[in-house]
Design a protein around this motif. Structure first.
Motif, PDB file in Angstrom:
ATOM      1  N   PHE A  52      -6.773   9.336   0.044  1.00 30.09           N
ATOM      2  CA  PHE A  52      -6.756   9.732  -1.359  1.00 30.09           C
ATOM      3  C   PHE A  52      -8.180  10.096  -1.748  1.00 30.09           C
ATOM      4  CE2 PHE A  52      -3.163   6.696  -1.297  1.00 30.09           C
ATOM      5  CZ  PHE A  52      -2.166   7.594  -1.644  1.00 30.09           C
ATOM      6  N   VAL A  53      -8.314  11.108  -2.554  1.00 31.10           N
ATOM      7  CA  VAL A  53      -9.620  11.497  -3.067  1.00 31.10           C
ATOM      8  C   VAL A  53      -9.530  11.419  -4.592  1.00 31.10           C
ATOM      9  CG1 VAL A  53     -11.352  13.325  -3.225  1.00 31.10           C
ATOM     10  CG2 VAL A  53     -10.051  13.009  -1.097  1.00 31.10           C
ATOM     11  N   VAL A  54     -10.326  10.547  -5.187  1.00 31.04           N
ATOM     12  CA  VAL A  54     -10.325  10.391  -6.641  1.00 31.04           C
ATOM     13  C   VAL A  54     -11.628  10.969  -7.164  1.00 31.04           C
ATOM     14  CG1 VAL A  54     -10.286   8.744  -8.563  1.00 31.04           C
ATOM     15  CG2 VAL A  54      -8.874   8.332  -6.531  1.00 31.04           C
ATOM     16  N   ARG A  55     -11.515  11.859  -8.123  1.00 28.62           N
ATOM     17  CA  ARG A  55     -12.706  12.452  -8.733  1.00 28.62           C
ATOM     18  C   ARG A  55     -12.729  12.142 -10.215  1.00 28.62           C
ATOM     19  NH1 ARG A  55     -12.900  18.466  -5.853  1.00 28.62           N
ATOM     20  NH2 ARG A  55     -13.566  17.700  -3.812  1.00 28.62           N
ATOM     21  N   ALA A  56     -13.918  11.891 -10.731  1.00 29.19           N
ATOM     22  CA  ALA A  56     -14.079  11.577 -12.153  1.00 29.19           C
ATOM     23  C   ALA A  56     -15.215  12.412 -12.716  1.00 29.19           C
ATOM     24  CB  ALA A  56     -14.388  10.087 -12.326  1.00 29.19           C
ATOM     25  N   GLU A  67     -20.585   1.740 -10.689  1.00 29.03           N
ATOM     26  CA  GLU A  67     -20.090   0.691  -9.799  1.00 29.03           C
ATOM     27  C   GLU A  67     -18.695   1.059  -9.353  1.00 29.03           C
ATOM     28  OE1 GLU A  67     -20.068  -3.550 -10.860  1.00 29.03           O
ATOM     29  OE2 GLU A  67     -21.700  -3.039 -12.229  1.00 29.03           O
ATOM     30  N   VAL A  68     -18.477   1.032  -8.064  1.00 29.66           N
ATOM     31  CA  VAL A  68     -17.157   1.338  -7.506  1.00 29.66           C
ATOM     32  C   VAL A  68     -16.735   0.153  -6.659  1.00 29.66           C
ATOM     33  CG1 VAL A  68     -15.855   2.886  -5.994  1.00 29.66           C
ATOM     34  CG2 VAL A  68     -17.650   3.816  -7.483  1.00 29.66           C
ATOM     35  N   ASP A  69     -15.588  -0.420  -6.987  1.00 31.77           N
ATOM     36  CA  ASP A  69     -15.066  -1.541  -6.211  1.00 31.77           C
ATOM     37  C   ASP A  69     -13.641  -1.220  -5.827  1.00 31.77           C
ATOM     38  OD1 ASP A  69     -17.161  -3.680  -6.366  1.00 31.77           O
ATOM     39  OD2 ASP A  69     -16.884  -3.281  -8.505  1.00 31.77           O
ATOM     40  N   PRO A 113     -10.113  -0.821   2.652  1.00 32.36           N
ATOM     41  CA  PRO A 113     -11.270  -1.018   1.756  1.00 32.36           C
ATOM     42  C   PRO A 113     -12.605  -0.878   2.474  1.00 32.36           C
ATOM     43  CG  PRO A 113      -9.841  -2.965   1.770  1.00 32.36           C
ATOM     44  CD  PRO A 113      -9.276  -2.012   2.763  1.00 32.36           C
ATOM     45  N   ASP A 114     -12.635  -1.114   3.787  1.00 33.30           N
ATOM     46  CA  ASP A 114     -13.908  -1.025   4.506  1.00 33.30           C
ATOM     47  C   ASP A 114     -14.360   0.411   4.729  1.00 33.30           C
ATOM     48  OD1 ASP A 114     -14.037  -3.748   4.687  1.00 33.30           O
ATOM     49  OD2 ASP A 114     -12.906  -3.813   6.568  1.00 33.30           O
ATOM     50  N   LYS A 115     -13.456   1.354   4.561  1.00 35.63           N
ATOM     51  CA  LYS A 115     -13.803   2.744   4.876  1.00 35.63           C
ATOM     52  C   LYS A 115     -13.968   3.621   3.639  1.00 35.63           C
ATOM     53  CE  LYS A 115     -11.760   2.713   9.459  1.00 35.63           C
ATOM     54  NZ  LYS A 115     -10.554   3.044  10.244  1.00 35.63           N
ATOM     55  N   ILE A 116     -13.944   3.009   2.473  1.00 33.86           N
ATOM     56  CA  ILE A 116     -14.050   3.794   1.243  1.00 33.86           C
ATOM     57  C   ILE A 116     -15.475   4.305   1.067  1.00 33.86           C
ATOM     58  CG2 ILE A 116     -13.906   3.622  -1.275  1.00 33.86           C
ATOM     59  CD1 ILE A 116     -11.591   1.612  -0.762  1.00 33.86           C
ATOM     60  N   ARG A 117     -15.597   5.558   0.689  1.00 37.79           N
ATOM     61  CA  ARG A 117     -16.916   6.164   0.470  1.00 37.79           C
ATOM     62  C   ARG A 117     -16.960   6.766  -0.928  1.00 37.79           C
ATOM     63  NH1 ARG A 117     -14.951   8.563   4.916  1.00 37.79           N
ATOM     64  NH2 ARG A 117     -15.121  10.684   4.117  1.00 37.79           N
ATOM     65  N   ALA A 118     -18.121   6.696  -1.547  1.00 33.60           N
ATOM     66  CA  ALA A 118     -18.269   7.268  -2.885  1.00 33.60           C
ATOM     67  C   ALA A 118     -19.544   8.091  -2.951  1.00 33.60           C
ATOM     68  CB  ALA A 118     -18.312   6.162  -3.941  1.00 33.60           C
ATOM     69  N   SER A 119     -19.493   9.189  -3.686  1.00 34.68           N
ATOM     70  CA  SER A 119     -20.696   9.996  -3.891  1.00 34.68           C
ATOM     71  C   SER A 119     -20.701  10.491  -5.334  1.00 34.68           C
ATOM     72  CB  SER A 119     -20.731  11.176  -2.923  1.00 34.68           C
ATOM     73  OG  SER A 119     -19.618  12.021  -3.143  1.00 34.68           O
ATOM     74  N   GLU A 126     -17.015  11.100  -6.766  1.00 28.43           N
ATOM     75  CA  GLU A 126     -15.909  11.295  -5.824  1.00 28.43           C
ATOM     76  C   GLU A 126     -15.783  10.061  -4.962  1.00 28.43           C
ATOM     77  OE1 GLU A 126     -14.702  15.055  -3.515  1.00 28.43           O
ATOM     78  OE2 GLU A 126     -15.888  13.921  -2.063  1.00 28.43           O
ATOM     79  N   VAL A 127     -14.577   9.519  -4.918  1.00 26.12           N
ATOM     80  CA  VAL A 127     -14.311   8.358  -4.080  1.00 26.12           C
ATOM     81  C   VAL A 127     -13.244   8.755  -3.062  1.00 26.12           C
ATOM     82  CG1 VAL A 127     -13.684   5.920  -4.014  1.00 26.12           C
ATOM     83  CG2 VAL A 127     -14.780   6.856  -6.064  1.00 26.12           C
ATOM     84  N   ILE A 128     -13.575   8.584  -1.794  1.00 29.24           N
ATOM     85  CA  ILE A 128     -12.627   8.903  -0.722  1.00 29.24           C
ATOM     86  C   ILE A 128     -12.079   7.584  -0.189  1.00 29.24           C
ATOM     87  CG2 ILE A 128     -12.342   9.959   1.548  1.00 29.24           C
ATOM     88  CD1 ILE A 128     -14.664  11.855   0.758  1.00 29.24           C
ATOM     89  N   LEU A 129     -10.753   7.452  -0.268  1.00 28.25           N
ATOM     90  CA  LEU A 129     -10.105   6.204   0.104  1.00 28.25           C
ATOM     91  C   LEU A 129      -9.163   6.465   1.284  1.00 28.25           C
ATOM     92  CD1 LEU A 129      -9.560   6.385  -3.492  1.00 28.25           C
ATOM     93  CD2 LEU A 129     -10.072   4.030  -2.851  1.00 28.25           C
ATOM     94  N   PRO A 130      -9.639   6.235   2.502  1.00 25.74           N
ATOM     95  CA  PRO A 130      -8.752   6.451   3.649  1.00 25.74           C
ATOM     96  C   PRO A 130      -7.556   5.502   3.594  1.00 25.74           C
ATOM     97  CG  PRO A 130     -11.054   6.311   4.337  1.00 25.74           C
ATOM     98  CD  PRO A 130     -10.990   5.852   2.902  1.00 25.74           C
ATOM     99  N   LYS A 131      -6.388   6.065   3.849  1.00 24.22           N
ATOM    100  CA  LYS A 131      -5.186   5.237   3.781  1.00 24.22           C
ATOM    101  C   LYS A 131      -5.194   4.221   4.917  1.00 24.22           C
ATOM    102  CE  LYS A 131      -2.572   9.089   1.926  1.00 24.22           C
ATOM    103  NZ  LYS A 131      -1.459  10.030   2.184  1.00 24.22           N
ATOM    104  N   ALA A 132      -4.619   3.065   4.635  1.00 22.43           N
ATOM    105  CA  ALA A 132      -4.478   2.054   5.681  1.00 22.43           C
ATOM    106  C   ALA A 132      -3.610   2.637   6.792  1.00 22.43           C
ATOM    107  CB  ALA A 132      -3.853   0.789   5.101  1.00 22.43           C
TER     108      ALA A 132
END
Lengths: 144, 137
Positions: A52-56, A67-69, A113-119, A126-132
């Motif tokens: 999933f790619v979430v953009r704000a 802060e991104v958690d 959660p260990d592979k999430i990246r944010a820029s 942009e937060v990239i959330l690799p699916k489990a």
């Protein structure tokens, strides 16, 4: 001028997550969601199959103030946009708001959660959330 | 009881799409009106516009016939990203302001930082307010 201040609407991702648990084979069908931005910052979410790619849209903040958690099922973003520092000026228009925010999104499928990246670039987080692994699409080879 | 001062929550503003006026050059895609702060000092007028997603090379600032136009194109979302949830529309930014003839258009400066465009519009010399310092005797 800021007519929505103080109004809080239910987070549409809550429904999104619940619906998707019921219908999680049909991710593509949720793309037609009506725009429902009522809480800062406005968010878009995309799916590229793997992640999933979430953009704000958060123009004009320091990356260090964001802060991104994330857990396997939820993404939380917090931050603050500070008021404009200008003294001895007279304002003609003042439309850009400042303040704090804190949003939590339920994710329709578990992520790693260990592979999430944010820029943060050009005012977009942009937060990239690799699916489990268990949530990724798999191609089943047909033997025969 | 929290000792930290309560901070206000930031409000969200929905983007307003621009209806192109007739006779204008056609622009590709949808454009939205960016929210702005405009403030003035004795020397200059400053315009601050939120334009998230715009790259520096895609910003245009133009003054013609006393009208300031700011615009910025954004890159479209790549096709591999399938939209699954949407609260904002992706599009460029366009807004116009009447500034009359009091700006020295040769001396306008612009910068873009974190999706925020800041324009400094120095006033023409003849219109600057003169401040006379009064010295203590």
């Amino acid at each position: 001028m800021f007519g929505w201040r103080g109004l809080r609407f239910a987070d549409p991702w809550e429904d999104f997550g619940r619906l998707s648990r019921e219908m999680n084979r049909a991710m593509g069908r949720f793309g037609a969601t009506e725009p429902a931005a009522r809480v800062f910052p406005p968010l878009n979410a995309y799916d590229d199959g793997e992640s999933f790619v979430v953009r704000a849209e958060i123009p004009g903040v320091e990356a260090s103030s964001l802060e991104v958690d994330a857990t396997g099922r939820a993404l939380t973003i917090k931050g603050e946009r500070r008021p404009h520092q200008a003294e001895d000026v007279s304002f003609h228009r003042r439309e850009r708001d400042h303040g704090v925010w804190n949003r939590t999104l339920s994710l329709p499928q578990p992520v790693d959660p260990d592979k999430i990246r944010a820029s943060y670039k050009n005012g977009i987080l942009e937060v990239i959330l690799p699916k489990a692994a268990e949530a990724r699409p798999r191609r089943v080879e047909i033997s025969g | 009881m929290s000792s930290e001062k309560e901070k206000k929550e930031i409000a969200v503003r929905e983007k307003e799409a621009i209806e192109p006026a007739s006779g204008e050059p056609t622009r590709e895609g949808v454009y939205y009106s960016p929210v702005v702060d405009i403030y003035e000092t004795d020397e200059k007028i400053t315009v601050v516009a939120d334009m998230p997603g715009v790259l520096k090379e895609n910003v245009e600032v133009d003054i013609k016939d006393g009208v300031l136009t700011i615009s910025g194109a954004v890159e479209q979302v790549p096709e591999r990203l399938k939209p699954v949830y949407r609260e904002y529309d992706v599009g460029g930014y366009l807004r116009r302001f009447t500034i009359g003839d009091k700006i020295d258009s040769e001396k306008i400066s612009a910068r873009l930082d974190a999706g925020v465009l800041t324009l400094d519009l120095p006033k023409a010399d003849r219109l600057r307010a003169r401040r006379v310092e009064v010295q203590a005797g």
